[in-house]
Scaffold this motif. Structure first.
Motif, PDB file in Angstrom:
ATOM      1  N   LEU A  79     -15.755  11.084  18.373  1.00 56.45           N
ATOM      2  CA  LEU A  79     -14.898  12.225  18.696  1.00 56.45           C
ATOM      3  C   LEU A  79     -14.633  12.928  17.422  1.00 56.45           C
ATOM      4  CD1 LEU A  79     -11.700   9.748  20.142  1.00 56.45           C
ATOM      5  CD2 LEU A  79     -13.517  11.018  21.247  1.00 56.45           C
ATOM      6  N   GLU A  80     -15.500  12.902  16.563  1.00 46.87           N
ATOM      7  CA  GLU A  80     -15.601  13.692  15.354  1.00 46.87           C
ATOM      8  C   GLU A  80     -14.367  13.469  14.552  1.00 46.87           C
ATOM      9  OE1 GLU A  80     -16.872  17.484  16.998  1.00 46.87           O
ATOM     10  OE2 GLU A  80     -19.097  16.804  16.869  1.00 46.87           O
ATOM     11  N   LEU A  81     -13.849  12.577  14.377  1.00 47.34           N
ATOM     12  CA  LEU A  81     -12.466  12.320  13.700  1.00 47.34           C
ATOM     13  C   LEU A  81     -12.720  11.859  12.111  1.00 47.34           C
ATOM     14  CD1 LEU A  81     -10.512  10.472  16.317  1.00 47.34           C
ATOM     15  CD2 LEU A  81     -10.162  12.769  15.771  1.00 47.34           C
ATOM     16  N   GLU A  82     -12.262  12.755  11.443  1.00 50.06           N
ATOM     17  CA  GLU A  82     -12.371  12.090   9.664  1.00 50.06           C
ATOM     18  C   GLU A  82     -11.585  11.168   9.680  1.00 50.06           C
ATOM     19  OE1 GLU A  82     -11.575  15.342   7.166  1.00 50.06           O
ATOM     20  OE2 GLU A  82     -13.278  16.777   7.995  1.00 50.06           O
ATOM     21  N   TYR A  83     -12.155  10.255   8.661  1.00 48.68           N
ATOM     22  CA  TYR A  83     -11.503   8.988   8.571  1.00 48.68           C
ATOM     23  C   TYR A  83     -11.794   8.374   7.236  1.00 48.68           C
ATOM     24  CZ  TYR A  83     -15.589   6.303   9.939  1.00 48.68           C
ATOM     25  OH  TYR A  83     -16.892   5.875  10.224  1.00 48.68           O
ATOM     26  N   GLU A  84     -11.025   7.544   6.729  1.00 45.39           N
ATOM     27  CA  GLU A  84     -11.522   6.932   5.091  1.00 45.39           C
ATOM     28  C   GLU A  84     -11.666   5.330   5.726  1.00 45.39           C
ATOM     29  OE1 GLU A  84      -9.322   5.532   0.965  1.00 45.39           O
ATOM     30  OE2 GLU A  84      -8.119   6.698   2.437  1.00 45.39           O
ATOM     31  N   PHE A  85     -12.643   4.889   5.326  1.00 46.25           N
ATOM     32  CA  PHE A  85     -13.283   3.578   5.447  1.00 46.25           C
ATOM     33  C   PHE A  85     -12.758   2.805   4.420  1.00 46.25           C
ATOM     34  CE2 PHE A  85     -15.872  -0.300   5.951  1.00 46.25           C
ATOM     35  CZ  PHE A  85     -15.752  -0.603   6.865  1.00 46.25           C
ATOM     36  N   ILE A  86     -11.849   1.624   4.734  1.00 44.00           N
ATOM     37  CA  ILE A  86     -11.523   0.786   3.436  1.00 44.00           C
ATOM     38  C   ILE A  86     -12.236  -0.537   3.564  1.00 44.00           C
ATOM     39  CG2 ILE A  86      -9.534  -0.120   2.311  1.00 44.00           C
ATOM     40  CD1 ILE A  86      -8.063   2.087   3.162  1.00 44.00           C
ATOM     41  N   GLU A  87     -13.239  -0.848   2.854  1.00 42.77           N
ATOM     42  CA  GLU A  87     -13.527  -2.235   2.779  1.00 42.77           C
ATOM     43  C   GLU A  87     -12.638  -3.311   2.859  1.00 42.77           C
ATOM     44  OE1 GLU A  87     -17.011  -4.963   3.242  1.00 42.77           O
ATOM     45  OE2 GLU A  87     -17.426  -2.831   2.887  1.00 42.77           O
ATOM     46  N   ALA A  88     -12.664  -4.009   3.882  1.00 43.00           N
ATOM     47  CA  ALA A  88     -11.470  -5.224   3.830  1.00 43.00           C
ATOM     48  C   ALA A  88     -12.256  -6.743   4.188  1.00 43.00           C
ATOM     49  CB  ALA A  88     -10.415  -5.040   5.063  1.00 43.00           C
ATOM     50  N   GLY A  89     -12.748  -7.228   2.937  1.00 36.12           N
ATOM     51  CA  GLY A  89     -13.327  -8.253   2.853  1.00 36.12           C
ATOM     52  C   GLY A  89     -12.338  -9.571   2.862  1.00 36.12           C
ATOM     53  N   ALA A  90     -12.528 -10.871   2.753  1.00 37.04           N
ATOM     54  CA  ALA A  90     -11.516 -11.811   2.693  1.00 37.04           C
ATOM     55  C   ALA A  90     -10.404 -11.804   1.740  1.00 37.04           C
ATOM     56  CB  ALA A  90     -12.608 -13.125   2.587  1.00 37.04           C
ATOM     57  N   GLU A  91     -11.154 -11.427   0.603  1.00 37.75           N
ATOM     58  CA  GLU A  91      -9.835 -11.326  -0.480  1.00 37.75           C
ATOM     59  C   GLU A  91      -8.877 -10.285   0.082  1.00 37.75           C
ATOM     60  OE1 GLU A  91     -11.506 -10.841  -4.239  1.00 37.75           O
ATOM     61  OE2 GLU A  91     -12.682 -12.398  -4.074  1.00 37.75           O
ATOM     62  N   LEU A  92      -9.262  -9.099   0.351  1.00 38.53           N
ATOM     63  CA  LEU A  92      -8.265  -8.152   0.699  1.00 38.53           C
ATOM     64  C   LEU A  92      -7.342  -8.618   1.877  1.00 38.53           C
ATOM     65  CD1 LEU A  92      -6.739  -5.473   0.268  1.00 38.53           C
ATOM     66  CD2 LEU A  92      -8.810  -4.539   1.834  1.00 38.53           C
ATOM     67  N   ARG A  93      -7.864  -9.142   2.831  1.00 39.83           N
ATOM     68  CA  ARG A  93      -7.277  -9.954   4.094  1.00 39.83           C
ATOM     69  C   ARG A  93      -6.419 -10.484   3.983  1.00 39.83           C
ATOM     70  NH1 ARG A  93     -12.653  -9.468   6.304  1.00 39.83           N
ATOM     71  NH2 ARG A  93     -12.533 -11.830   6.818  1.00 39.83           N
ATOM     72  N   TRP A 123      -2.246 -11.386  11.367  1.00 43.85           N
ATOM     73  CA  TRP A 123      -3.300 -12.224  11.713  1.00 43.85           C
ATOM     74  C   TRP A 123      -4.313 -12.134  10.515  1.00 43.85           C
ATOM     75  CZ3 TRP A 123      -0.618  -9.742  15.607  1.00 43.85           C
ATOM     76  CH2 TRP A 123       0.242 -10.691  16.611  1.00 43.85           C
ATOM     77  N   GLY A 124      -4.211 -11.320   9.764  1.00 44.16           N
ATOM     78  CA  GLY A 124      -5.361 -11.101   8.775  1.00 44.16           C
ATOM     79  C   GLY A 124      -6.690 -10.733   9.469  1.00 44.16           C
ATOM     80  N   GLN A 125      -6.491  -9.937  10.569  1.00 45.32           N
ATOM     81  CA  GLN A 125      -7.932  -9.645  11.252  1.00 45.32           C
ATOM     82  C   GLN A 125      -8.275  -8.398  10.961  1.00 45.32           C
ATOM     83  OE1 GLN A 125      -6.978 -11.334  15.099  1.00 45.32           O
ATOM     84  NE2 GLN A 125      -7.804 -13.237  14.673  1.00 45.32           N
ATOM     85  N   ILE A 126      -9.384  -7.967  11.064  1.00 45.62           N
ATOM     86  CA  ILE A 126     -10.132  -6.668  11.276  1.00 45.62           C
ATOM     87  C   ILE A 126     -10.705  -6.345  12.542  1.00 45.62           C
ATOM     88  CG2 ILE A 126     -10.416  -6.170   8.792  1.00 45.62           C
ATOM     89  CD1 ILE A 126     -13.480  -7.215   9.286  1.00 45.62           C
ATOM     90  N   PRO A 127     -10.701  -4.918  13.025  1.00 46.04           N
ATOM     91  CA  PRO A 127     -10.173  -3.838  12.308  1.00 46.04           C
ATOM     92  C   PRO A 127      -8.755  -3.560  12.424  1.00 46.04           C
ATOM     93  CG  PRO A 127     -11.194  -3.262  14.204  1.00 46.04           C
ATOM     94  CD  PRO A 127     -11.259  -4.790  14.092  1.00 46.04           C
ATOM     95  N   VAL A 128      -8.312  -2.884  11.482  1.00 40.52           N
ATOM     96  CA  VAL A 128      -7.100  -2.133  11.344  1.00 40.52           C
ATOM     97  C   VAL A 128      -7.074  -0.723  11.256  1.00 40.52           C
ATOM     98  CG1 VAL A 128      -4.620  -2.160  10.307  1.00 40.52           C
ATOM     99  CG2 VAL A 128      -5.832  -4.363  10.661  1.00 40.52           C
ATOM    100  N   LEU A 129      -6.510   0.082  12.209  1.00 32.22           N
ATOM    101  CA  LEU A 129      -6.347   1.342  12.158  1.00 32.22           C
ATOM    102  C   LEU A 129      -5.039   2.019  11.592  1.00 32.22           C
ATOM    103  CD1 LEU A 129      -7.873   4.197  12.714  1.00 32.22           C
ATOM    104  CD2 LEU A 129      -6.442   4.355  14.686  1.00 32.22           C
ATOM    105  N   VAL A 130      -4.754   2.667  10.658  1.00 29.50           N
ATOM    106  CA  VAL A 130      -3.457   3.387  10.120  1.00 29.50           C
ATOM    107  C   VAL A 130      -3.708   4.735  10.314  1.00 29.50           C
ATOM    108  CG1 VAL A 130      -2.173   3.592   8.190  1.00 29.50           C
ATOM    109  CG2 VAL A 130      -3.208   1.539   8.225  1.00 29.50           C
ATOM    110  N   ASP A 131      -2.734   5.366  11.185  1.00 30.91           N
ATOM    111  CA  ASP A 131      -2.620   6.584  11.324  1.00 30.91           C
ATOM    112  C   ASP A 131      -1.225   7.221  11.213  1.00 30.91           C
ATOM    113  OD1 ASP A 131      -2.775   9.302  12.132  1.00 30.91           O
ATOM    114  OD2 ASP A 131      -3.200   8.842  14.262  1.00 30.91           O
TER     115      ASP A 131
END
Length: 206
Positions: A25-39, A50-58
């Motif tokens: 869709l050619e949308l600009e986005y920021e990817f945030i690494e969400a490993g176990a510690e961050l989750r 639930w501590g699961q990925i992915p999560v989208l923030v708009d």
């Protein structure tokens, strides 16, 4: 400032399907690494309890669950396009395949990969059994069409693509499924496609 933020890990097929749609869709986005510690943090749990990925923030909107994110992105940024058909029958079939992505694919090839590559405590023989039942059905379906629902790709194709493409990483061969392999190639030829990163090499024995 980038409005869209995607929390995930690059090796996750659930994250990959969202990444594909964002790029297509050619949308600009920021990817945030969400490993176990961050989750495990309180801040992330506020985004997804639930501590699961992915999560989208708009902006102020937070959407968890990969298939839900696909629907949200299409409805918000590409309404009325081939990605999410409005015709009642095609819309129903799209939902059907989203359910397959969350059902047979998740507990078949995706589960086998999680066990084989990441040691996830799931049942490998069950995963193989689910995959062996599902893959011939998918092969038969795709032997009669180019994409899962219509003559153009939908979010259902993206939802099902990642873990089917990665099935060999779980010991599920695609050799006997030429229609599936051709479908994978069609997805991979779409503008904006990006492959899942290769698995890290095992650490040498000490």
């Amino acid at each position: 400032m980038t409005r869209l933020k995607l929390y995930g890990t690059p090796l996750s097929g659930h994250v990959h399907r969202v990444t594909l749609l964002l790029r297509m869709l050619e949308l600009e986005y920021e990817f945030i690494e969400a490993g176990a510690e961050l989750r495990a943090t309180e801040a992330f749990r506020k985004l997804n309890p639930w501590g699961q990925i992915p999560v989208l923030v708009d902006g102020e909107t937070v959407i968890a669950d990969s298939n839900a994110i696909l629907i949200y992105l299409t409805k918000t940024y590409a309404p009325g396009t081939h990605w999410l058909p409005e015709d009642a029958v095609a819309a129903a079939h799209t939902q059907q395949w989203l359910c397959k992505a969350a059902g047979e694919i998740r507990y078949g090839p995706a589960s086998a990969r999680l066990i084989a590559q990441f040691g996830t405590p799931e049942d490998y023989p069950v995963a193989v059994k689910v995959a062996k039942k599902f893959m011939p059905q998918l092969e038969l379906h795709l032997s009669q069409r180019e994409f899962l629902v219509t003559d153009q790709p939908t979010v259902a194709d993206l939802a099902c693509y990642s873990y089917v493409a990665l099935a060999p990483e779980g010991g599920i061969s695609l050799e006997a499924f030429p229609a599936i392999r051709q479908w994978l190639l069609r997805i991979e030829s779409l503008p904006g496609f990006i492959a899942t990163p290769p698995l890290p090499l095992p650490k040498p024995a000490q």
